[in-house]
Design a protein around this motif. Structure first.
Motif, short mmCIF file in Angstrom:
data_model
loop_
_atom_site.label_atom_id
_atom_site.label_comp_id
_atom_site.label_asym_id
_atom_site.label_seq_id
_atom_site.Cartn_x
_atom_site.Cartn_y
_atom_site.Cartn_z
N ALA B 54 3.08 51.37 -6.86
CA ALA B 54 4.31 51.23 -7.62
C ALA B 54 4.65 49.75 -7.82
O ALA B 54 5.12 49.35 -8.89
CB ALA B 54 5.46 51.95 -6.92
N ILE B 55 4.41 48.93 -6.81
CA ILE B 55 4.70 47.50 -6.96
C ILE B 55 3.85 46.93 -8.10
O ILE B 55 4.35 46.21 -8.97
CB ILE B 55 4.42 46.73 -5.65
CG1 ILE B 55 5.37 47.21 -4.56
CG2 ILE B 55 4.56 45.25 -5.85
CD1 ILE B 55 5.08 46.60 -3.21
N ALA B 56 2.56 47.26 -8.08
CA ALA B 56 1.70 46.79 -9.17
C ALA B 56 2.17 47.37 -10.50
O ALA B 56 2.13 46.70 -11.54
CB ALA B 56 0.24 47.17 -8.91
N GLY B 57 2.63 48.62 -10.44
CA GLY B 57 3.09 49.28 -11.66
C GLY B 57 4.31 48.59 -12.24
O GLY B 57 4.46 48.49 -13.46
N VAL B 58 5.22 48.10 -11.38
CA VAL B 58 6.39 47.40 -11.89
C VAL B 58 5.95 46.16 -12.66
O VAL B 58 6.46 45.86 -13.74
CB VAL B 58 7.35 47.02 -10.74
CG1 VAL B 58 8.45 46.11 -11.25
CG2 VAL B 58 7.95 48.26 -10.13
N GLY B 59 4.98 45.44 -12.09
CA GLY B 59 4.48 44.26 -12.78
C GLY B 59 3.92 44.61 -14.15
O GLY B 59 4.24 43.99 -15.16
N LEU B 60 3.10 45.65 -14.19
CA LEU B 60 2.49 46.03 -15.46
C LEU B 60 3.54 46.56 -16.43
O LEU B 60 3.47 46.33 -17.63
CB LEU B 60 1.41 47.08 -15.23
CG LEU B 60 0.55 47.41 -16.45
CD1 LEU B 60 -0.15 46.18 -16.96
CD2 LEU B 60 -0.47 48.48 -16.09
N VAL B 180 11.28 47.51 -2.77
CA VAL B 180 12.71 47.37 -3.08
C VAL B 180 13.00 45.98 -3.65
O VAL B 180 13.74 45.83 -4.62
CB VAL B 180 13.55 47.65 -1.81
CG1 VAL B 180 14.99 47.25 -2.04
CG2 VAL B 180 13.46 49.11 -1.44
N ALA B 181 12.38 44.97 -3.04
CA ALA B 181 12.62 43.60 -3.53
C ALA B 181 12.14 43.45 -4.97
O ALA B 181 12.84 42.90 -5.83
CB ALA B 181 11.89 42.59 -2.63
N VAL B 182 10.94 43.96 -5.25
CA VAL B 182 10.37 43.83 -6.59
C VAL B 182 11.21 44.61 -7.60
O VAL B 182 11.45 44.13 -8.71
CB VAL B 182 8.90 44.31 -6.56
CG1 VAL B 182 8.44 44.70 -7.93
CG2 VAL B 182 8.00 43.23 -6.02
N LEU B 183 11.67 45.80 -7.21
CA LEU B 183 12.51 46.58 -8.12
C LEU B 183 13.81 45.84 -8.41
O LEU B 183 14.32 45.85 -9.53
CB LEU B 183 12.81 47.95 -7.51
CG LEU B 183 11.70 48.97 -7.61
CD1 LEU B 183 12.06 50.23 -6.84
CD2 LEU B 183 11.44 49.32 -9.07
N TRP B 184 14.36 45.18 -7.40
CA TRP B 184 15.60 44.44 -7.59
C TRP B 184 15.40 43.30 -8.59
O TRP B 184 16.20 43.10 -9.50
CB TRP B 184 16.08 43.90 -6.24
CG TRP B 184 17.32 43.09 -6.31
CD1 TRP B 184 18.58 43.51 -6.60
CD2 TRP B 184 17.42 41.68 -6.08
NE1 TRP B 184 19.47 42.47 -6.57
CE2 TRP B 184 18.79 41.33 -6.24
CE3 TRP B 184 16.51 40.69 -5.74
CZ2 TRP B 184 19.25 40.03 -6.08
CZ3 TRP B 184 16.97 39.39 -5.58
CH2 TRP B 184 18.32 39.07 -5.76
N ILE B 185 14.28 42.57 -8.42
CA ILE B 185 13.99 41.48 -9.36
C ILE B 185 13.81 42.04 -10.77
O ILE B 185 14.33 41.48 -11.75
CB ILE B 185 12.74 40.70 -8.92
CG1 ILE B 185 13.03 39.95 -7.64
CG2 ILE B 185 12.30 39.73 -10.01
CD1 ILE B 185 11.88 39.12 -7.14
N THR B 230 1.82 41.93 -8.79
CA THR B 230 0.61 42.69 -8.51
C THR B 230 -0.20 42.03 -7.41
O THR B 230 -0.86 42.70 -6.62
CB THR B 230 -0.22 42.83 -9.79
OG1 THR B 230 0.64 43.26 -10.84
CG2 THR B 230 -1.33 43.82 -9.62
N GLY B 231 -0.17 40.69 -7.36
CA GLY B 231 -0.87 40.00 -6.27
C GLY B 231 -0.29 40.39 -4.93
O GLY B 231 -1.01 40.59 -3.94
#
Lengths: 293, 357, 256
Positions: B54-60, B180-185, B230-231
């Motif tokens: 999901a974290i990589a997915g948020v980036g994409l 959670v952090a990535v979604l917040w950003i 994604t990194g």
């Protein structure tokens, strides 16, 4: 063998491989020019064509030429049905969606092929296998020559078709301006399905030409990725463009394999592609169509 | 039916518009934190992988869904993050430094592919990113001295202030926190001018420029941010698999990421979660029902990719708005019940803009 | 005071002279119309001013600053805004979001601040929202505020495009065929808005137009082009009776 002869051999082999890339790229470009659909399953359609030929020639025992012709026709019909049943329904969706669709279709084709024909490489006897021409120390396989010869022949036929026949001209018209084509009474949707048919048929021919060299297997379609490089190099403009692009990449690969250290050959296609896109974003024979605001 | 009573502009800027949402999300958070105590290690491991994807997915999603830059080589960023993390941990760096380092190196790679592709559109961009992804995969494979190539690279267990982060539970919690952090950003990006500028670039570059948006700069930043996220996911991925092999980061993985974005629902952060669940749990679901399927279907090789492809095709044909779109429709149906009309649920015809005229 | 000056502006596409040595001045606070048959080079001049094209010769001076070579994304910050002939709105966003994008050139918070939604980003957002609401009130777009562009009728979209340009708080507004596609009533309303923009907001307007009634109603001065060349420059009455202009539109000698 002298250097010059070795170089010649590399060039001929590279050109042969490049012709295959070029034919797949050609199919790809035909569809893109008409409908702006990026068909990532092009290589897999080729693979299905190869297996079709295998089935006709080996399972049904038909003569090579008859089996090959039947396979090309079957693949073309498959392309036509693919457009009618699946692709037409997604016209109008954003490009990303259509990319995902063709990627998904590729998965399905590979899986179905694996179920139907298994995961091993298969081959069949062709008039070109194991025959060679000798010029002194220089040996040329009939198979490489057949690829180059077959490609040239096919492209000549296509060129005549698109420029001289009514259907071909109608296809060009529908590719350039759909609305105007409709007004002129051209049945645009049928024409597009026919373009898919031709594209699939060309891929089928590519598979048949390739079989003497590297047999048929489920992952044959991954050549399609190199074909994209060829299409881009050629600039998405014309039939010769895709071919020239393919041949350039094919020869570059052979030269890289010989002159560069081990392991660089596989990245050659991709490096050439990226370099072209960066330096000449619209390819070698580009047709820039700039949006008017 | 819920109605929003608005009294100020600040309300429109909040991440959760309804006070009720905060309650539900809070409950969800508590449940997720407590899960490792309730479920076995296998399930926690799978959920951890869902978070990583999901974290990589948020980036994409930010790159492709919002800025409109199709990226067929996204797995490259995951690979760069994973190997950076493993190599630095082996060299003795602390975890709290290897994580940002993985994000940073991936971001640099993002800029490296972003800048040359600035003037490329749609098709050319897709193919260029495809080539980029394959080149990176080749480099990871052939740079033996650093990555050990096909011999594989074992990943050491990291520590934060002396506490080892190990096992499925360790991966689970770190992944949850970072998700959670990535979604917040990402949510912040979407409610600020930066996010709007990205959407503007997707819809009309020409008028975006006329509105003062530095398209070249923003595209590059979009690539950098997406790659950095994604990194980070890649660093966690290294923790998850414990042993890195270069052929994991191939085109098929990139297609999985694209599937997350697409099947989940382009243009929504919730969709990324649904998409990640779908992509990670489909193989598990198939494994579960495999033995119960009639005939030999369950044991065919190639069942998994074919079902994967079939789902992709069916989604595009019948539910192009993805899982999130379906969820919105279901919600609307329930909210309007019994006053819903059929026409409210019929899919509208869409007309994509041609690249030509 | 000349707000904008074009000196010997020329644009060639291969052998075609789309704009051929055109010079004109626009004074602050006036409405300046550019007319001419199709293909005369009117939109090309707009594309030159908004820097989508780079002129092959000539200079453009805006508020005593040479803008001939600046990058296109800088003109909004300098105070030049434009609308497009074929409406280039952001189709997947709402009216409000389109207007907010218009405020982009006034963003003060850095990208890093936006990533964490720092107070400076919050302040920017509220300020932009207030500006967008002002424009919505000015153009009576309240009931369309949260509608997606893709569902709106053409006339409304033209107004939203105008609103988005106004959000950039321009000194110079370039309107590309504001009345094309509008019926008589909508054109009249558009005319009133242009007058309001000039009088209440003090914005200078350059507009490309085909509708002569609208040109007569709102413009202070008119420039006529044909084949990229300047035919006449003056008040609407002067230009409309100019023999060259008449010949360009109708052909042959004007009736006695």
């Amino acid at each position: 063998m002298t250097d010059a002869l070795r170089l010649l051999e590399l060039i001929v082999n590279g050109a042969a491989g490049g012709c295959i890339y070029g034919l797949i790229a050609l199919g790809f470009v035909l569809i893109y020019k008409a409908t702006e659909v990026i068909n990532f399953a092009q290589g897999d359609v080729m693979m299905l064509g190869g297996f079709a030929a295998f089935s006709f020639i080996t399972w049904l025992g038909l003569n090579y030429w008859v089996g090959a012709a039947l396979a090309v026709l079957t693949t073309a019909a498959f392309g036509y049905l693919l457009d009618v049943i699946v692709i037409r329904r997604v016209i109008g969706q954003p490009q990303f969606a259509v990319v995902m669709l063709t990627l998904g279709l590729g998965f399905i084709f590979r899986a179905v092929a694996g179920i139907a024909w298994g995961y091993d490489s298969v081959g069949y006897d062709t008039p070109f296998t194991n025959h060679t021409i000798k010029f002194g120390n220089f040996v040329l396989g009939y198979d490489s020559l057949s690829i180059i010869g077959g490609t040239v022949l096919l492209c000549a036929v296509l060129y005549l078709f698109f420029s001289r026949t009514r259907l071909g001209v109608a296809m060009q018209a529908a590719s350039q301006n759909q609305l105007a084509a409709y007004y002129m009474g051209i049945p645009v949707r049928t024409i597009f399905s026919l373009i898919w048919a031709i594209s699939a048929g060309v891929s089928g021919v590519a598979a048949i030409l390739l079989t003497p060299v590297s047999m048929v297997d489920v992952n044959m379609g991954f050549l399609g990725i190199k074909a994209f490089a060829a299409a881009v190099l050629g600039g998405f403009g014309s039939i010769p463009g895709a071919l020239v692009g393919g041949v350039v990449i094919g020869i570059a690969e052979q030269l890289a394999g010989f002159y560069l250290p081990a392991g660089f050959q596989d990245v050659t296609a991709n490096v050439v592609l990226l370099a072209t896109l960066i330096l000449m974003p619209h390819g070698l024979f580009s047709q820039r169509i700039v949006k008017r605001v | 039916m819920r109605t929003l009573f608005k009294t100020g502009y600040r309300q429109d800027l909040r991440i959760w518009r309804h006070p009720g949402d905060i309650l539900w999300y809070g409950l969800l958070g508590l449940v997720l934190l407590a899960l490792p105590r309730l479920l076995g290690e296998f399930y926690i491991g799978e959920l951890g992988a869902v978070y990583i994807f999901a974290i990589a997915g948020v980036g994409l999603m930010l790159l492709t869904g919002y800025t409109g830059l199709v990226n067929l080589g996204h797995a490259a960023f995951l690979g760069i993050g994973a190997y950076t993390n493993a190599v630095l941990l082996t060299a003795g760096w602390p975890y709290l430094l290897t994580l940002p380092a993985s994000a940073l190196l991936a971001a640099i790679a993002g800029v490296a592919i972003g800048i040359p592709t600035l003037r490329m559109s749609g098709l050319y961009l897709a193919i260029a990113t495809l080539a980029f992804g394959q080149i990176v995969a080749s480099v990871l494979e052939k740079w033996d001295s650093v990555t050990h190539g096909f011999n594989g690279l074992p990943v050491p267990i990291p520590e934060i202030f002396g506490f080892p982060i190990q096992g499925a539970t360790g991966v689970y919690y770190t992944a949850l926190v970072l998700l959670v952090a990535v979604l917040w950003i990402a949510a912040n990006i979407l409610r600020t001018p930066f996010g709007r500028a990205l959407v503007a670039i997707r819809d009309s570059e020409v008028s975006a420029r006329s509105m003062g948006i530095n398209v070249a700069l923003y595209k590059t930043i979009a690539f950098a941010v997406a790659a950095a996220m994604t990194g980070l996911a890649g660093a966690l991925f290294a923790q998850y698999v414990n042993f890195l092999a270069p052929d994991s980061f191939d085109v098929l993985l990139s297609v999985q990421f694209l599937t997350i974005v697409f099947v989940g629902g382009i243009g929504s952060l919730q969709g990324v979660i649904y998409g990640a669940l779908f992509v990670r749990l489909l193989p598990q679901g198939i494994a579960l029902v495999r033995d119960d399927l009639p005939g030999h279907i369950g044991h065919l090789p190639g069942l998994e990719p074919s079902l994967f492809g079939l789902f992709l095709v069916l989604t595009i044909l019948f539910q192009p708005t993805g899982i999130y779109g379906g969820w919105l429709r279901a919600k609307a149906w329930f909210q309007d019940f019994p006053l819903h009309r059929a026409s409210g649920f019929r899919r509208q015809r869409t007309y994509a803009r041609s690249e030509r005229t | 005071m000349a707000l904008f000056r074009a000196e010997n502006l020329a644009m060639r596409f291969g052998g075609i002279r789309a704009v051929d040595e055109v010079s004109f001045e626009v004074t602050e606070g006036e409405v300046f119309a550019i007319i001419g048959p199709n293909g005369a080079g009117k939109t090309t001049i707009f594309n030159l001013i908004s820097r989508l094209y780079t002129p092959t010769a000539g200079r453009m001076i805006f508020r005593d600053r040479d803008i001939t070579a600046i990058p296109p994304h800088r003109i909004a910050g300098l105070g030049i805004a434009r609308t497009f002939q074929n409406i280039e709105l952001f189709a997947n966003a709402t009216v409000l979001q389109n207007l907010l994008i218009g405020c982009h050139c006034h963003v003060r918070a850095s990208i890093l601040a936006q990533l964490v939604f720092a107070p400076s980003a919050r302040r920017d957002e509220i300020a932009h929202r207030e500006k967008a609401e002002d424009v919505i009130a000015f153009l009576d777009l309240q009931r369309y505020r949260d509608s997606l562009i893709s569902g709106l009728p053409y006339g409304v979209r033209k107004v939203v495009e105008l609103g988005r340009a106004l959000c950039t708080e321009p000194k110079l507004l370039l309107l590309d065929e504001p009345s094309s596609g509008l019926n008589t009533e909508e054109t009249e309303v558009m005319g009133f808005w242009i007058e309001d923009i000039k009088k209440d907001l003090g914005i200078t307007v350059i507009m490309v137009e085909h509708d002569m009634n609208l040109v007569r109603q709102v413009s202070d001065r008119v420039m006529a082009l044909n084949f990229g060349r300047l035919l006449a420059l003056g008040t609407p009455a002067e230009v409309q009776s100019h023999p060259e202009v008449i010949r360009a539109y109708i052909g042959g000698e004007a009736p006695a």
